[in-house]
Write a protein that holds these residues in place. Structure first.
Motif, PDB file in Angstrom:
ATOM      1  N   GLU A  24       0.889  -1.095  -0.131  1.00  0.00           N
ATOM      2  CA  GLU A  24      -0.057  -0.194  -0.003  1.00  0.00           C
ATOM      3  C   GLU A  24       0.842   1.230  -0.125  1.00  0.00           C
ATOM      4  N   ARG A  28       1.639   4.177  -3.147  1.00  0.00           N
ATOM      5  CA  ARG A  28       1.506   5.543  -2.785  1.00  0.00           C
ATOM      6  C   ARG A  28       2.626   6.412  -3.008  1.00  0.00           C
ATOM      7  N   GLU A  73      -1.919   5.728   4.661  1.00  0.00           N
ATOM      8  CA  GLU A  73      -2.155   7.192   4.367  1.00  0.00           C
ATOM      9  C   GLU A  73      -1.932   7.818   5.746  1.00  0.00           C
ATOM     10  N   ASN A  76       2.001   7.900   5.670  1.00  0.00           N
ATOM     11  CA  ASN A  76       2.419   8.717   4.860  1.00  0.00           C
ATOM     12  C   ASN A  76       2.482  10.162   4.745  1.00  0.00           C
TER      13      ASN A  76
END
Length: 107
Positions: A24, A28, A73, A76
């Motif tokens: 994931e 990204r 998310e 990040n």
């Protein structure tokens, strides 16, 4: 020999969560080196996660994939730091096992 719930968590669940999270994060745009640092693993482990050589035994349902996506998310964006990652893994693991505690009875 009987496989105890803790073994399943350490041998199967955590590596699968790390593999899914690594994939994931890379999707990204996070480099494999940064993913390795975030997960506190060697860059070679990240490469093995991405190639399916490590952490491939469990396929997560959409709810778990969503939790892992949110965690990616947050990592990040800097909301979740390395020192809080373990807590987030515990939340996902408990959700996966359908347990409020880490007693292993529902694994």
């Amino acid at each position: 020999m009987v496989k105890v719930p803790c073994q399943e968590i350490v041998w199967d669940i955590i590596p699968a969560m790390q593999a899914a999270l690594a994939a994931e994060l890379v999707s990204r745009g996070v480099s494999q080196i940064k993913v390795a640092k975030a997960l506190s693993v060697a860059p070679s482990a990240v490469s093995q996660y991405l190639s399916g050589k490590r952490g491939y035994r469990i396929i997560f349902d959409d709810d778990i994939k969503e939790l892992i996506g949110r965690l990616a998310e947050d990592i990040n964006s800097g909301t979740i730091t390395e020192d809080k990652l373990g807590e987030e893994f515990c939340i996902i693991c408990r959700h996966l096992r359908g347990s409020e505690t880490c007693d292993g009875h529902n694994a």
